[in-house]
Design a protein around this motif. Sequence first.
Motif, mmCIF file in Angstrom:
data_model
loop_
_atom_site.group_PDB
_atom_site.id
_atom_site.type_symbol
_atom_site.label_atom_id
_atom_site.label_comp_id
_atom_site.label_asym_id
_atom_site.label_seq_id
_atom_site.Cartn_x
_atom_site.Cartn_y
_atom_site.Cartn_z
ATOM 1 N N LEU A 221 -21.618 -21.634 -44.139
ATOM 2 C CA LEU A 221 -22.249 -20.356 -44.466
ATOM 3 C C LEU A 221 -23.756 -20.537 -44.660
ATOM 4 C CD1 LEU A 221 -21.505 -17.360 -45.099
ATOM 5 C CD2 LEU A 221 -21.575 -17.997 -47.502
ATOM 6 N N ALA A 284 -26.037 -13.136 -37.104
ATOM 7 C CA ALA A 284 -25.372 -12.238 -38.034
ATOM 8 C C ALA A 284 -23.900 -12.106 -37.701
ATOM 9 C CB ALA A 284 -26.027 -10.864 -37.992
ATOM 10 N N TYR A 287 -22.336 -14.921 -39.218
ATOM 11 C CA TYR A 287 -22.382 -14.757 -40.666
ATOM 12 C C TYR A 287 -21.290 -13.794 -41.132
ATOM 13 C CZ TYR A 287 -24.174 -13.254 -45.210
ATOM 14 O OH TYR A 287 -24.297 -12.933 -46.531
ATOM 15 N N THR A 288 -21.207 -12.643 -40.432
ATOM 16 C CA THR A 288 -20.192 -11.641 -40.778
ATOM 17 C C THR A 288 -18.803 -12.238 -40.611
ATOM 18 O OG1 THR A 288 -21.719 -10.102 -39.741
ATOM 19 C CG2 THR A 288 -19.608 -9.222 -40.402
ATOM 20 N N LEU A 290 -17.954 -15.360 -40.828
ATOM 21 C CA LEU A 290 -17.667 -16.349 -41.859
ATOM 22 C C LEU A 290 -17.425 -15.698 -43.212
ATOM 23 C CD1 LEU A 290 -20.160 -19.252 -41.101
ATOM 24 C CD2 LEU A 290 -17.684 -19.449 -41.222
ATOM 25 N N SER A 291 -18.185 -14.643 -43.527
ATOM 26 C CA SER A 291 -18.014 -14.033 -44.849
ATOM 27 C C SER A 291 -16.965 -12.932 -44.825
ATOM 28 C CB SER A 291 -19.342 -13.497 -45.390
ATOM 29 O OG SER A 291 -20.248 -13.272 -44.378
ATOM 30 N N LEU B 122 -23.867 -6.399 -44.781
ATOM 31 C CA LEU B 122 -23.823 -7.759 -44.240
ATOM 32 C C LEU B 122 -24.850 -7.901 -43.117
ATOM 33 C CD1 LEU B 122 -20.030 -8.744 -44.007
ATOM 34 C CD2 LEU B 122 -21.800 -9.863 -45.363
ATOM 35 N N THR B 126 -29.573 -9.713 -42.197
ATOM 36 C CA THR B 126 -30.185 -10.449 -41.098
ATOM 37 C C THR B 126 -31.311 -9.693 -40.418
ATOM 38 O OG1 THR B 126 -28.729 -9.518 -39.442
ATOM 39 C CG2 THR B 126 -27.906 -11.413 -40.647
ATOM 40 N N LYS B 286 -18.719 -19.642 -51.260
ATOM 41 C CA LYS B 286 -17.536 -18.880 -50.875
ATOM 42 C C LYS B 286 -16.403 -19.222 -51.815
ATOM 43 C CE LYS B 286 -16.279 -18.018 -46.918
ATOM 44 N NZ LYS B 286 -15.670 -18.254 -45.612
#
Lengths: 297, 287
Positions: A221, A284, A287-288, A290-291, B122, B126, B286
Motif C-alpha cells: 500500500l 489510483a 491503490y483502490t 489494494l484498499s 479514494l 491521487t 491495513k
Amino acid sequence: MKTRKKKDVRESKLPYHLLSLPAVLLSGSIVLIPAIQTIFSSFTKWNGISKTKVWIGLQNYKELFHDWIFWKSLTNNIKWTLLFITVPVIVAMLASVLIAYYRIGHKTFQAIYLVPYLLAPTTNAIIWLNIIFSPSAGLVGFLQRAGWISITSPLGNMSTALLGVAMVDIWHYWGFLTVIFLAALRQTPMDQLESAQLDGANGWRLFFHIYLPNILPTVSLMMVLIVIYSFMTYDYIYLLTMGGPAHSTEVLSTYTYSLAFSAFKFGKAAAVSLSMGLIGSVAAFFYTWLSRKEAVE
Amino acid sequence: MKSNTSLMRPGRGRKRTAAFFIAVSVLVILALISLFPLALVVINSFKSHTQIMLNPFSWPTSFSFENYTYTWKIGKFGEGFVNSIKLTSSAIITGVLCSSTMGYVLATRRVKTWRPLTLYFLLATTVPLQMFMLPLYSSFVDLHLMGNVYAVGIAIAAWNLPMPIFLMRTYFLKVPYELEEAARIDGANTFHVLTRVIMPIVSPGIITVACIIGLFSWNEYLLTTTLLQSEDNFTATLKFLNLNGTFSRDFSVIMAGAVIMIIPMVVVFLLLQKRFIEGMANGAVKG
C-alpha cells in the motif's frame, strides 16, 4: 471490524445525506469542479487572466509530444519513483525490523527519525541549501577548503542535481515510513513469532517468513502511495533547484507551474497536469484495488 | 490499534551479542543522519556570519539570544506565526467537520451513496494539486480571496480531505453498535446520537485527525505560495523563505530563523507525540 446491520428500517435516511454534505460541498467546489475545468482548459489556448479561452482541440497535447522538456520531466518523475520505492523503503524496513527484533529504544528512535518529516519543506530545503550544500558556509564548502576530497554541491551539476534533491527529500521522508512499518510490525501475531523461535529460526528466517509476510500488505500500500506521490512531487525540487540547472531536475509538477505562472500558457499547463492526473489514476486503480478490501467490502 | 505486545517479547536473550551491537550502531547512525543537519543549524545559530563562514563545525564562543531576537524582528516572524495559526485553525476546523461527518456516513453505511462516495474519496487521494490549482487560482482572484489566510486554510483542508475521512471512519467503526441502538430506543435522533453518544467516544480520534491536518497545513508550501502573495499575509514558512531570499548573505540570520521554525514544531510534536504517531500509523496500516 464490525459490519452493521440495517435493523431499523423506518430510520430516516435524510440525516445521513445531510451529514455527507459538508465534505461533498467542500471537495466538490475546491477539487472536483476545478479539476473538470482543468480538463476543459487543456483543449484551449488560455493565458489564465483573460476571459476568453480559445478551443484548439488536441493542439496542446500535440505540442507536448514534441516537447523535450515534457519528456525530460516525465523521465525524471520515473527516476524519482524508482529511487523512492527502493531507498527509503529499504532503510525504513531495516530500521523498523531491527527495532522490533531487538526491542530497543522503540519510542526514542521513532521520535528522532520522525523529526525531519515534521519540519516544513521550506525549512528543510533552506537548512540543506545553507548548512550542507553551500560552498561558503556548508559542509560541502568546509570539505572543499579542508582539501580532503574535491567535492562540489550536487545541485549545481546537471548529472547529480536530481540525486541531490532526492537525497534531501528521502532524508526527510524515510522516518515516516519507519513509523508506519513499526506499527504494522506490532500486529505480527505473537504465536507465529513464538513458534518460529521455538523452532530455532534465525533472524533472516524470522524476517522472510514472519515479519515480511505480515507487513507486506502495508508495504505494498505504501509503495503504491509512493508512486502516486512521486508523480506529484513538487516542494523539494522547486525549493532546491527550481527545476534547474538547465531543466535537469524538471518534473511534471514544476513544469506545470512554470508554464502557468511564468509563461502564462494555462492551456498547455493544464495538459501537463492532466497527464500527471492520468498517470496518477493508473496508480489510483491499484491503490483502490489494494484498499478495496478494507474500505469497500 | 491493537495493543498486543509482540514487539516486546522476541527480544529476550538477544542482547549482548555482536549482532545486537551492530543493530544498535545502525540505528544510532541513522539517528545521527536525521539529526546532523539540525544539530549544525542549532550550533551555528549562536555564531556570527564570519564565524560560520570560517568553520561551520566550530563551537560557539558565547550563547546569547541576540541572533534570535534580531531575526525574529527582521523576519517579521510574529506576524508569520499569527498567520500560520489562523490558516492552520481554519484548516483544522474545516477538515475535522467534514471528515468526521463523512467518516460517520462511510462507517455506518446506512445510505447507498456510501459506495460512490468511498470510491470518490479514494480517487481524490491521487488527484495532483496541479489538476485543480490553476482554476482555483483564477477563482481566488475573481472572488477577491487572494491573500485570505482563512480561505487558503479551507482550500488546504479540501485538498487533504480523503485521508482524514478514512482515518475518522476507522474510529467510528470501533464504536459499539449497541450503544447507538440503546440511545435510539431512548428516543434520540441521528444528530443527538452523533453529538451526545458517539462524538465523546471518538474524541481521541478527532484530536488525532486535527493533529494530522494541522501538520499538513502548517507546513504546506505550494498552495500558500500561490494564493498568498503579499508579504503581510505570509505564513511563518513563507516568511522564512522570504528571509532566505533577502538575507542569504547573512548565515547567522538564516540559522536563527531555522531554529525559530524548528522549535515550535518539535515542542508540539513532543506534547502530542502519541496522537501524531497513531494518526500516521492508522492512516496507512491495513487491518
